[in-house]
Scaffold this motif. Structure first.
Motif, mmCIF file in Angstrom:
data_model
loop_
_atom_site.group_PDB
_atom_site.id
_atom_site.type_symbol
_atom_site.label_atom_id
_atom_site.label_comp_id
_atom_site.label_asym_id
_atom_site.label_seq_id
_atom_site.Cartn_x
_atom_site.Cartn_y
_atom_site.Cartn_z
ATOM 1 N N ARG A 1 13.896 -1.354 -10.358
ATOM 2 C CA ARG A 1 13.175 -0.934 -11.569
ATOM 3 C C ARG A 1 13.653 -1.720 -12.782
ATOM 4 N N VAL A 2 14.927 -2.085 -12.816
ATOM 5 C CA VAL A 2 15.453 -2.894 -13.923
ATOM 6 C C VAL A 2 14.754 -4.256 -13.933
ATOM 7 N N ALA A 3 14.639 -4.870 -12.747
ATOM 8 C CA ALA A 3 13.970 -6.172 -12.654
ATOM 9 C C ALA A 3 12.499 -6.054 -13.048
ATOM 10 N N LEU A 4 11.867 -4.958 -12.661
ATOM 11 C CA LEU A 4 10.455 -4.754 -12.997
ATOM 12 C C LEU A 4 10.243 -4.770 -14.506
ATOM 13 N N LYS A 5 11.162 -4.154 -15.236
ATOM 14 C CA LYS A 5 11.034 -4.091 -16.701
ATOM 15 C C LYS A 5 11.136 -5.456 -17.361
ATOM 16 N N THR A 6 11.804 -6.406 -16.707
ATOM 17 C CA THR A 6 11.969 -7.737 -17.294
ATOM 18 C C THR A 6 10.833 -8.691 -16.931
ATOM 19 N N MET A 7 9.930 -8.261 -16.069
ATOM 20 C CA MET A 7 8.827 -9.130 -15.639
ATOM 21 C C MET A 7 7.747 -9.220 -16.706
ATOM 22 N N ALA A 8 6.934 -10.250 -16.562
ATOM 23 C CA ALA A 8 5.759 -10.378 -17.426
ATOM 24 C C ALA A 8 4.868 -9.152 -17.200
ATOM 25 N N PRO A 9 4.254 -8.637 -18.263
ATOM 26 C CA PRO A 9 3.414 -7.437 -18.111
ATOM 27 C C PRO A 9 2.346 -7.576 -17.028
ATOM 28 N N SER A 10 1.748 -8.746 -16.889
ATOM 29 C CA SER A 10 0.693 -8.910 -15.876
ATOM 30 C C SER A 10 1.265 -8.740 -14.468
ATOM 31 N N ALA A 11 2.441 -9.302 -14.194
ATOM 32 C CA ALA A 11 3.069 -9.164 -12.877
ATOM 33 C C ALA A 11 3.486 -7.720 -12.641
ATOM 34 N N ARG A 12 4.032 -7.093 -13.667
ATOM 35 C CA ARG A 12 4.477 -5.700 -13.563
ATOM 36 C C ARG A 12 3.295 -4.798 -13.193
ATOM 37 N N GLU A 13 2.176 -4.972 -13.858
ATOM 38 C CA GLU A 13 0.997 -4.150 -13.576
ATOM 39 C C GLU A 13 0.452 -4.402 -12.180
ATOM 40 N N LYS A 14 0.451 -5.656 -11.750
ATOM 41 C CA LYS A 14 -0.040 -5.978 -10.404
ATOM 42 C C LYS A 14 0.848 -5.353 -9.335
ATOM 43 N N ILE A 15 2.156 -5.369 -9.551
ATOM 44 C CA ILE A 15 3.071 -4.745 -8.591
ATOM 45 C C ILE A 15 2.802 -3.243 -8.531
ATOM 46 N N LYS A 16 2.674 -2.610 -9.675
ATOM 47 C CA LYS A 16 2.401 -1.168 -9.700
ATOM 48 C C LYS A 16 1.072 -0.852 -9.011
ATOM 49 N N ASP A 17 0.051 -1.652 -9.282
ATOM 50 C CA ASP A 17 -1.254 -1.436 -8.651
ATOM 51 C C ASP A 17 -1.157 -1.556 -7.135
ATOM 52 N N GLN A 18 -0.435 -2.553 -6.659
ATOM 53 C CA GLN A 18 -0.291 -2.751 -5.221
ATOM 54 C C GLN A 18 0.498 -1.614 -4.570
ATOM 55 N N ILE A 19 1.509 -1.109 -5.253
ATOM 56 C CA ILE A 19 2.272 0.028 -4.725
ATOM 57 C C ILE A 19 1.340 1.230 -4.566
ATOM 58 N N ILE A 20 0.542 1.489 -5.568
ATOM 59 C CA ILE A 20 -0.396 2.615 -5.508
ATOM 60 C C ILE A 20 -1.358 2.436 -4.340
ATOM 61 N N LEU A 21 -1.911 1.239 -4.185
ATOM 62 C CA LEU A 21 -2.840 0.986 -3.078
ATOM 63 C C LEU A 21 -2.175 1.203 -1.728
ATOM 64 N N LYS A 22 -0.948 0.725 -1.576
ATOM 65 C CA LYS A 22 -0.228 0.896 -0.305
ATOM 66 C C LYS A 22 0.035 2.371 -0.022
ATOM 67 N N LEU A 23 0.416 3.131 -1.040
ATOM 68 C CA LEU A 23 0.661 4.559 -0.848
ATOM 69 C C LEU A 23 -0.624 5.302 -0.479
ATOM 70 N N VAL A 24 -1.729 4.943 -1.106
ATOM 71 C CA VAL A 24 -3.010 5.572 -0.787
ATOM 72 C C VAL A 24 -3.422 5.235 0.648
ATOM 73 N N GLU A 25 -3.231 3.985 1.055
ATOM 74 C CA GLU A 25 -3.558 3.592 2.431
ATOM 75 C C GLU A 25 -2.744 4.403 3.432
ATOM 76 N N ARG A 26 -1.448 4.564 3.159
ATOM 77 C CA ARG A 26 -0.601 5.349 4.075
ATOM 78 C C ARG A 26 -1.032 6.804 4.117
ATOM 79 N N LEU A 27 -1.366 7.360 2.970
ATOM 80 C CA LEU A 27 -1.823 8.746 2.928
ATOM 81 C C LEU A 27 -3.113 8.916 3.725
ATOM 82 N N GLN A 28 -4.046 8.009 3.568
ATOM 83 C CA GLN A 28 -5.294 8.075 4.318
ATOM 84 C C GLN A 28 -5.034 7.966 5.815
ATOM 85 N N GLN A 29 -4.128 7.072 6.214
ATOM 86 C CA GLN A 29 -3.794 6.894 7.627
ATOM 87 C C GLN A 29 -3.166 8.167 8.195
#
Length: 180
Positions: free
Chosen positions: A106-134
């Protein structure tokens, strides 16, 4: 860079963001076969994505024996819950062979460019939703639960098209009932 570019998780990342991730201190790590990446019960808000190799997810059962519950191939995420909530790890993760990992605290995430940070968060959400659906699908197949014919989002779309706002026939019926 080539490993990141091949994985679905990083497909929407611009080359500049991928380059920053690769150059980030400690963000690309190597786990040897048999090495524990995550230990059940530990508190470590770090997310991992295998770029090559493979990981096993293991849990200690009531008898104290470690049992394999899943395999994590390249491009999948592991450790998202602790990463997001700072809660103790619910399982251990072990490299089944030499594995290159993208590691993000999480410390590294805060130092990333906002665009990369948002993309990582979006991908985490998508992966969690996929697992929940499965998991929901697995549970419905195990317990004899009747699966819905159509996804809920499609049903909502249909309901809106069946009774659009301002349905004159329905409005007239309600008006006549109100007049009584």
């Amino acid at each position: 860079m080539q490993l990141l570019s091949r994985l679905e998780f990083f497909k929407d990342f611009p080359e500049t963001d991928k380059q920053l991730l690769v150059e980030g201190k400690g963000m690309i790590v190597l786990a040897e076969e048999g090495e524990y990446v995550i230990k059940q019960g530990s508190v470590d808000p770090t997310l991992y994505i295998p770029l090559s190799g493979e990981l096993d997810v293991r849990m200690t059962n009531e008898a104290g024996k470690e049992v394999r519950i899943a395999s994590i191939p390249p491009g999948e995420t592991v450790g998202e819950v602790a990463f997001l909530t700072d809660s103790p790890r619910t399982a251990s993760v072990v490299a089944t062979r030499q594995t290159v990992l993208f590691r993000c605290s999480r410390v590294a995430l805060k130092t990333m460019a906002p665009s990369a940070r948002e993309k990582i968060k979006d991908q985490i959400i998508l992966k969690l939703v996929e697992r929940l659906q499965q998991k929901n699908l697995e549970l419905s197949n195990q317990g004899g639960i009747k699966k819905p014919q159509k996804p809920v989002s499609e049903k909502l779309d249909e309901e809106e098209s069946i009774a659009p706002e301002g349905n004159q026939e329905g409005d007239q019926q309600h008006e006549s009932e109100d007049a009584k």
